[in-house]
Design an enzyme around this catalytic site. Sequence first.
Site, PDB file in Angstrom:
ATOM      1  CB  VAL A  81      54.890 -78.705   8.736  1.00 23.73           C
ATOM      2  CG1 VAL A  81      54.372 -79.537   7.286  1.00 23.73           C
ATOM      3  CG2 VAL A  81      54.548 -79.336  10.156  1.00 23.73           C
ATOM      4  NE  ARG A  89      49.544 -77.495  -2.974  1.00 23.82           N
ATOM      5  CZ  ARG A  89      50.558 -76.811  -2.051  1.00 23.82           C
ATOM      6  NH1 ARG A  89      51.452 -77.489  -1.443  1.00 23.82           N
ATOM      7  NH2 ARG A  89      50.205 -75.505  -1.681  1.00 23.82           N
ATOM      8  CG  LEU A  93      51.142 -81.850   4.755  1.00 25.20           C
ATOM      9  CD1 LEU A  93      52.201 -81.567   5.694  1.00 25.20           C
ATOM     10  CD2 LEU A  93      50.262 -80.354   4.424  1.00 25.20           C
ATOM     11  CB  SER A 117      52.862 -71.506   7.510  1.00 29.09           C
ATOM     12  OG  SER A 117      52.047 -72.693   6.581  1.00 29.09           O
ATOM     13  CD  GLU A 118      49.760 -71.015   2.631  1.00 29.33           C
ATOM     14  OE1 GLU A 118      48.901 -70.797   1.635  1.00 29.33           O
ATOM     15  OE2 GLU A 118      50.811 -71.771   2.305  1.00 29.33           O
ATOM     16  CE1 TYR A 122      49.767 -79.022   9.252  1.00 24.58           C
ATOM     17  CE2 TYR A 122      49.450 -76.660   9.007  1.00 24.58           C
ATOM     18  CZ  TYR A 122      50.433 -77.897   9.014  1.00 24.58           C
ATOM     19  OH  TYR A 122      51.702 -77.537   8.887  1.00 24.58           O
ATOM     20  CG  PHE A 404      54.722 -74.324  19.559  1.00 22.99           C
ATOM     21  CD1 PHE A 404      54.272 -75.465  18.688  1.00 22.99           C
ATOM     22  CD2 PHE A 404      53.921 -73.946  20.411  1.00 22.99           C
ATOM     23  CE1 PHE A 404      52.976 -76.109  18.696  1.00 22.99           C
ATOM     24  CE2 PHE A 404      52.421 -74.322  20.322  1.00 22.99           C
ATOM     25  CZ  PHE A 404      52.103 -75.358  19.538  1.00 22.99           C
TER      26      PHE A 404
HETATM   27  C1  COA Z   1      52.352 -76.762   2.954  1.00 21.67           C
HETATM   28  C2  COA Z   1      53.270 -77.845   2.446  1.00 21.67           C
HETATM   29  C3  COA Z   1      53.832 -78.428   3.576  1.00 21.67           C
HETATM   30  C4  COA Z   1      52.444 -78.800   1.656  1.00 21.67           C
HETATM   31  O1  COA Z   1      53.209 -79.944   1.203  1.00 21.67           O
HETATM   32  P1  COA Z   1      52.722 -80.833  -0.056  1.00 21.67           P
HETATM   33  O2  COA Z   1      53.349 -82.161   0.134  1.00 21.67           O
HETATM   34  O3  COA Z   1      52.707 -80.026  -1.161  1.00 21.67           O
HETATM   35  O4  COA Z   1      51.104 -81.074   0.541  1.00 21.67           O
HETATM   36  P2  COA Z   1      50.423 -82.434   0.029  1.00 21.67           P
HETATM   37  O5  COA Z   1      50.598 -82.883  -1.572  1.00 21.67           O
HETATM   38  O6  COA Z   1      50.631 -83.611   0.623  1.00 21.67           O
HETATM   39  O7  COA Z   1      48.792 -82.095   0.055  1.00 21.67           O
HETATM   40  C5  COA Z   1      48.106 -82.592   0.973  1.00 21.67           C
HETATM   41  C6  COA Z   1      46.710 -82.130   0.481  1.00 21.67           C
HETATM   42  O8  COA Z   1      46.750 -80.791   1.308  1.00 21.67           O
HETATM   43  C7  COA Z   1      46.518 -79.648   0.520  1.00 21.67           C
HETATM   44  N1  COA Z   1      47.530 -78.555   0.765  1.00 21.67           N
HETATM   45  C8  COA Z   1      48.748 -78.895   0.626  1.00 21.67           C
HETATM   46  N2  COA Z   1      49.235 -77.366   0.876  1.00 21.67           N
HETATM   47  C9  COA Z   1      48.296 -76.508   0.859  1.00 21.67           C
HETATM   48  C10 COA Z   1      48.023 -75.129   1.239  1.00 21.67           C
HETATM   49  N3  COA Z   1      49.117 -74.344   1.306  1.00 21.67           N
HETATM   50  N4  COA Z   1      46.841 -74.763   1.317  1.00 21.67           N
HETATM   51  C11 COA Z   1      45.555 -75.491   1.125  1.00 21.67           C
HETATM   52  N5  COA Z   1      45.725 -76.731   0.837  1.00 21.67           N
HETATM   53  C12 COA Z   1      47.085 -77.182   0.702  1.00 21.67           C
HETATM   54  C13 COA Z   1      46.537 -80.505  -0.986  1.00 21.67           C
HETATM   55  O9  COA Z   1      45.642 -79.810  -2.003  1.00 21.67           O
HETATM   56  C14 COA Z   1      46.351 -81.844  -0.583  1.00 21.67           C
HETATM   57  O10 COA Z   1      44.897 -82.141  -0.710  1.00 21.67           O
HETATM   58  P3  COA Z   1      44.086 -83.215  -1.174  1.00 21.67           P
HETATM   59  O11 COA Z   1      44.926 -84.281  -0.672  1.00 21.67           O
HETATM   60  O12 COA Z   1      42.717 -82.785  -1.217  1.00 21.67           O
HETATM   61  O13 COA Z   1      44.312 -83.027  -2.561  1.00 21.67           O
HETATM   62  C15 COA Z   1      54.237 -77.146   1.525  1.00 21.67           C
HETATM   63  O14 COA Z   1      53.543 -76.563   0.540  1.00 21.67           O
HETATM   64  C16 COA Z   1      55.049 -76.276   2.276  1.00 21.67           C
HETATM   65  O15 COA Z   1      56.042 -76.876   2.609  1.00 21.67           O
HETATM   66  N6  COA Z   1      54.903 -75.042   2.379  1.00 21.67           N
HETATM   67  C17 COA Z   1      55.744 -73.983   2.799  1.00 21.67           C
HETATM   68  C18 COA Z   1      55.819 -74.268   4.162  1.00 21.67           C
HETATM   69  C19 COA Z   1      54.906 -74.174   5.086  1.00 21.67           C
HETATM   70  O16 COA Z   1      53.849 -73.427   4.788  1.00 21.67           O
HETATM   71  N7  COA Z   1      54.580 -75.015   6.151  1.00 21.67           N
HETATM   72  C20 COA Z   1      53.605 -75.219   7.078  1.00 21.67           C
HETATM   73  C21 COA Z   1      54.209 -74.862   8.456  1.00 21.67           C
HETATM   74  S1  COA Z   1      52.876 -74.619   9.717  1.00 21.67           S
END
Ligand code: COA
Length: 404
Positions: A81, A89, A93, A117-118, A122, A404
């Site tokens: 992901v 943001r 996601l 990852s964090e 989820y 995974f």
């Molecule tokens: C984590 C990640 C995929 C989020 O993608 P994004 O498109 O910015 O997320 P969105 O804008 O769809 O956010 C959806 C919701 O999740 C929350 N959110 C997103 N990333 C978050 C994070 N790292 N910690 C906490 N909340 C998070 C947002 O605040 C949002 O909440 P809301 O709808 O109540 O405002 C992106 O930051 C990323 O690629 N991070 C690095 C790689 C990673 O960690 N991948 C996950 C592997 S398990």
Amino acid sequence: MPIDIAACRSTEEILPALAPVFHYFGATPVPQDGERFVPFIEPSRAFAAHENGAVVGGCASFPFEMTVPGGTVRVAGLSVVGVLPTHRRRGILRRMMRAQLDDVHHRREPVAALWASEDTIYGQFGYGQASVCGDIDLPKSATAFARPAPSRGEFRMLSEAEAMTPLSEVYERVRLTQPGMVARSAVWWRNRRLADPENRRRGGGELNRVLLSHDGRPSGYALYRIHQQFESGVSTGHVNVIEAVGATPEATRDIWRFVLDIDWVTRVKAMLLPVDHPLFFLLARPREMKFRVHDGLWVRLVDLPAALAARRLGNADPVVIDVADAFCEWNAGRWKVSSDGAERTTDAADLECDITALGSVYLGGFAFRQLARAGRVTEMHAGAVARADALFPSEGAPWCPEVF
Ligand SMILES: CC(C)(COP(=O)(O)OP(=O)(O)OC[C@H]1O[C@@H](n2cnc3c(N)ncnc32)[C@H](O)[C@@H]1OP(=O)(O)O)[C@@H](O)C(=O)NCCC(=O)NCCS
């Protein structure tokens, strides 16, 4: 510019969909990286977010068979992901999770699981923390067993090609009794566990594959690397145990004795161990492991009744659980859970919780009483939490030995 989210239409589209998450590992995916994903993911299980033809986000799921208490269940193992920092943001996601969970539901896979990852990401999509696991860093001076016993086993180093059959046989014996483990195909073994490309060594040496046999039959194995280094001519290196598995208590003891006894290093490290690992009782000084606990698998019930039908439910009086599930509304409402499974009911609720709580108890890693203490489950009638725990018996700590 509008963002379009769509399933991949060909295997050629999968590698570009990995690029956003690879960005956070500091790399661009090359065909060799694809070997760890492409053979296992049919294109329609991978999603990419495009802007003006360029990929800005991606995710995919592996089709797994995962062991659960009393059986196995088909699981979508969410992975890779990522959303590029240029597009974070903006809800990409959230839209990918919508597409992916609808797809899993459509495929009739009752459960989704992932490594996060964090730990903040989820829960809002209905995943509950379902296991905890730990890392150890044991000084060589503290590897003695509490009750030393000579090993009857035989050990043999195997090549990549030799390892496939005996290691997979041992793993298969263990995984069918261990909630959290997933079935591995021969290609999974080769591409993800036994192959040893340079870019996966991360500062370590070659991958070692050691087989343990008792009475001529494979009974255990370990995959490990030596991270050698010296200071003033003295080794300060360590052994990194990637996976050590024994099919019997004797084999578990012997395979750990083997990796703990490797000479010319100062420490033995391992990751992802279950919190009820036998080392707590094998070692004379278990405290020296400095067992550091963190969240393990996260589980989401995608189809609540199908998920519960796949795992053993205990013999106890039924409970009515009022489940909130804002992201997958088809699960929301009151369910009567008995030893026969879950069915919809209009009876008054005994417990209230959201779907994350059921993900947390599903593999047996947590109990309703723990969730109730944290306010994640509300008991409407006295005794309901205890009944729910009797309905969801645990078979020990879930263990998934690989990310995974
Ligand atoms: C984590 C990640 C995929 C989020 O993608 P994004 O498109 O910015 O997320 P969105 O804008 O769809 O956010 C959806 C919701 O999740 C929350 N959110 C997103 N990333 C978050 C994070 N790292 N910690 C906490 N909340 C998070 C947002 O605040 C949002 O909440 P809301 O709808 O109540 O405002 C992106 O930051 C990323 O690629 N991070 C690095 C790689 C990673 O960690 N991948 C996950 C592997 S398990």
